[in-house]
Motif scaffolding. Sequence first.
Motif, PDB file in Angstrom:
ATOM      1  N   ALA A  72       0.828  -1.213   0.000  1.00 45.32           N
ATOM      2  CA  ALA A  72       0.000   0.000   0.000  1.00 45.32           C
ATOM      3  C   ALA A  72       0.860   1.259   0.000  1.00 45.32           C
ATOM      4  O   ALA A  72       0.549   2.237  -0.689  1.00 45.32           O
ATOM      5  N   ARG A  73       1.941   1.230   0.762  1.00 46.12           N
ATOM      6  CA  ARG A  73       2.827   2.399   0.799  1.00 46.12           C
ATOM      7  C   ARG A  73       3.468   2.646  -0.573  1.00 46.12           C
ATOM      8  O   ARG A  73       3.766   3.789  -0.931  1.00 46.12           O
ATOM      9  N   LEU A  74       3.673   1.581  -1.329  1.00 48.76           N
ATOM     10  CA  LEU A  74       4.261   1.735  -2.664  1.00 48.76           C
ATOM     11  C   LEU A  74       3.255   2.302  -3.671  1.00 48.76           C
ATOM     12  O   LEU A  74       3.659   2.799  -4.718  1.00 48.76           O
ATOM     13  N   ASN A  75       1.986   2.213  -3.351  1.00 49.81           N
ATOM     14  CA  ASN A  75       0.954   2.778  -4.234  1.00 49.81           C
ATOM     15  C   ASN A  75       0.774   4.260  -3.909  1.00 49.81           C
ATOM     16  O   ASN A  75      -0.283   4.705  -3.484  1.00 49.81           O
ATOM     17  N   PRO A 122     -10.037  -8.188  -6.741  1.00 50.84           N
ATOM     18  CA  PRO A 122      -9.289  -7.237  -5.907  1.00 50.84           C
ATOM     19  C   PRO A 122      -7.929  -6.933  -6.525  1.00 50.84           C
ATOM     20  O   PRO A 122      -7.557  -7.467  -7.581  1.00 50.84           O
ATOM     21  N   ASP A 123      -7.166  -6.077  -5.853  1.00 52.89           N
ATOM     22  CA  ASP A 123      -5.783  -5.817  -6.268  1.00 52.89           C
ATOM     23  C   ASP A 123      -4.810  -6.761  -5.578  1.00 52.89           C
ATOM     24  O   ASP A 123      -3.720  -7.026  -6.095  1.00 52.89           O
ATOM     25  N   ALA A 124      -5.197  -7.238  -4.396  1.00 55.25           N
ATOM     26  CA  ALA A 124      -4.339  -8.157  -3.652  1.00 55.25           C
ATOM     27  C   ALA A 124      -5.177  -8.905  -2.636  1.00 55.25           C
ATOM     28  O   ALA A 124      -6.196  -8.395  -2.155  1.00 55.25           O
ATOM     29  N   ILE A 125      -4.749 -10.118  -2.319  1.00 60.47           N
ATOM     30  CA  ILE A 125      -5.321 -10.847  -1.197  1.00 60.47           C
ATOM     31  C   ILE A 125      -4.180 -11.358  -0.330  1.00 60.47           C
ATOM     32  O   ILE A 125      -3.071 -11.598  -0.817  1.00 60.47           O
ATOM     33  N   THR A 126      -4.458 -11.483   0.961  1.00 69.43           N
ATOM     34  CA  THR A 126      -3.498 -12.099   1.873  1.00 69.43           C
ATOM     35  C   THR A 126      -4.043 -13.464   2.282  1.00 69.43           C
ATOM     36  O   THR A 126      -5.243 -13.634   2.482  1.00 69.43           O
ATOM     37  N   VAL A 127      -3.147 -14.435   2.395  1.00 70.88           N
ATOM     38  CA  VAL A 127      -3.543 -15.814   2.679  1.00 70.88           C
ATOM     39  C   VAL A 127      -2.618 -16.401   3.741  1.00 70.88           C
ATOM     40  O   VAL A 127      -1.480 -15.963   3.911  1.00 70.88           O
ATOM     41  N   ALA A 128      -3.123 -17.402   4.439  1.00 69.00           N
ATOM     42  CA  ALA A 128      -2.337 -18.153   5.428  1.00 69.00           C
ATOM     43  C   ALA A 128      -3.221 -19.294   5.921  1.00 69.00           C
ATOM     44  O   ALA A 128      -3.984 -19.859   5.145  1.00 69.00           O
ATOM     45  N   LYS A 129      -3.121 -19.612   7.191  1.00 70.92           N
ATOM     46  CA  LYS A 129      -3.957 -20.604   7.855  1.00 70.92           C
ATOM     47  C   LYS A 129      -4.212 -21.845   7.005  1.00 70.92           C
ATOM     48  O   LYS A 129      -3.358 -22.711   6.878  1.00 70.92           O
ATOM     49  N   ALA A 143      -1.008  -4.040  -9.278  1.00 70.68           N
ATOM     50  CA  ALA A 143      -0.356  -4.249  -7.977  1.00 70.68           C
ATOM     51  C   ALA A 143       0.824  -5.203  -8.083  1.00 70.68           C
ATOM     52  O   ALA A 143       1.739  -5.150  -7.250  1.00 70.68           O
ATOM     53  N   SER A 144       0.835  -6.060  -9.102  1.00 67.27           N
ATOM     54  CA  SER A 144       1.924  -7.026  -9.257  1.00 67.27           C
ATOM     55  C   SER A 144       3.244  -6.376  -9.636  1.00 67.27           C
ATOM     56  O   SER A 144       4.295  -7.012  -9.547  1.00 67.27           O
ATOM     57  N   SER A 145       3.210  -5.129 -10.072  1.00 70.79           N
ATOM     58  CA  SER A 145       4.438  -4.449 -10.503  1.00 70.79           C
ATOM     59  C   SER A 145       4.986  -3.492  -9.451  1.00 70.79           C
ATOM     60  O   SER A 145       6.020  -2.855  -9.684  1.00 70.79           O
ATOM     61  N   LEU A 146       4.348  -3.375  -8.283  1.00 72.56           N
ATOM     62  CA  LEU A 146       4.744  -2.346  -7.321  1.00 72.56           C
ATOM     63  C   LEU A 146       6.038  -2.691  -6.578  1.00 72.56           C
ATOM     64  O   LEU A 146       6.884  -1.829  -6.361  1.00 72.56           O
ATOM     65  N   TYR A 147       6.200  -3.928  -6.147  1.00 71.61           N
ATOM     66  CA  TYR A 147       7.428  -4.307  -5.453  1.00 71.61           C
ATOM     67  C   TYR A 147       8.586  -4.438  -6.453  1.00 71.61           C
ATOM     68  O   TYR A 147       8.421  -4.978  -7.537  1.00 71.61           O
TER      69      TYR A 147
END
Length: 399
Positions: free
Chosen positions: A120-123, A245-252, A269-273
């Motif tokens: 998000a900070r990179l956006n 969405p632009d991104a999802i977080t996953v775990a569990k 969003a895939s190009s931000l990092y």
Amino acid sequence: MTDLDGWRARVDRRIMRSLGMPLAKLERGLGARVWDDEGNEYLDFLAGIAVNSLGHAHPVFVDAVTTQAARLAHVSNYFMTEPALELAERITRLAGAGDEGRAWFGNSGAEANEAAFKLARLNNSGGARTRVLALVDAFHGRTMGSLALTGKPHMREAFEPLPGGVEHIDATIEALEASVDDGVAALFVEPIQGEAGVVELPDGFLVAARALTHKHGALLVVDEIQTGAGRTGDWFAFQHAGITPDAITVAKGIGGGFPIGGLVTFGHASSLYTKGQHGSTFGGNPLATAVANAVLGEIERAGLVENAALRGRQIRARVEELDSPLVAGARGRGLLIGIGLTEPVAGALVDEAIRAGLIVNAANDSTIRIAPPLIIDDADVDEFAERFTRALDAVAARM
């Protein structure tokens, strides 16, 4: 001193007091059941808090751990391995991320949300996007960054000041419309707020959130840590709304009991990092990713996404049929269910459930959360209803 007193004393003496006293000392598990050190059996309808997708000691899980551990467990992120590459391809496919989809892997849900917070900070082209929005009552983790996103003041207060720029808004379309503007870098949402009591977003919320964030150039980040890996009757809960969405977080649930988390990005969003901006020593190691591939592959092969939808409908129907003045109804999707209570007795009900041989969780004083393994069948649903009724009756008898 009894054995029970013995292990509790050891916990009190040596385990950091950031958690309460454990409910039992578990020794082994199989399928949807676990046994404690005294031989007592429990029906596990919490699955390690929505983690053990295949239950306990599933042959696919066991084989993946032992086979990969005997081959290659860790290499650092200076190298690529086939399990990590395969998992990136698999999870972007399941998420519908398309040709531009990318994945980053860490070790937990909190780490996944930290990676998303940095995204998000990179956006922030031109430096104008300084605001990050999250929801009141949201839970995104306990690290400093993920805690900043968490909309629960009682969790935050002891650790302030937290990373700045985060604002918490109500989970209403009106609040969205009033808050999302060109100064917002990202909006974080859970499609179902598990820690708030299994509370679904209002109808149309995700669709409105997608439209507003797209209009203003903000990222829409969906926290699928508790809702992903088929738990809600689709691979990811955002898919019920038909949005991207632009991104999802996953775990569990993606690791089925092996620690792993990740960030999946879509489109721009895939190009931000860029190189060197984020990393993890253990993230994406071949052991964790091999297990996650096996777990997700078995969920897909065995039709467990569909099973989650079916069993969830059965459980909610059984809860609605319960003849207890303490039950106000059931909510949620698939196998992430909140049972509303008419009195603030969830803690007492969890204790009675343990005595009845059932593991559930108090999400708050008036909500019981259940999140069983995706493998449960008709017999497990029947047994849940019988044991939960016994626990309800025991609590009601004391009132």
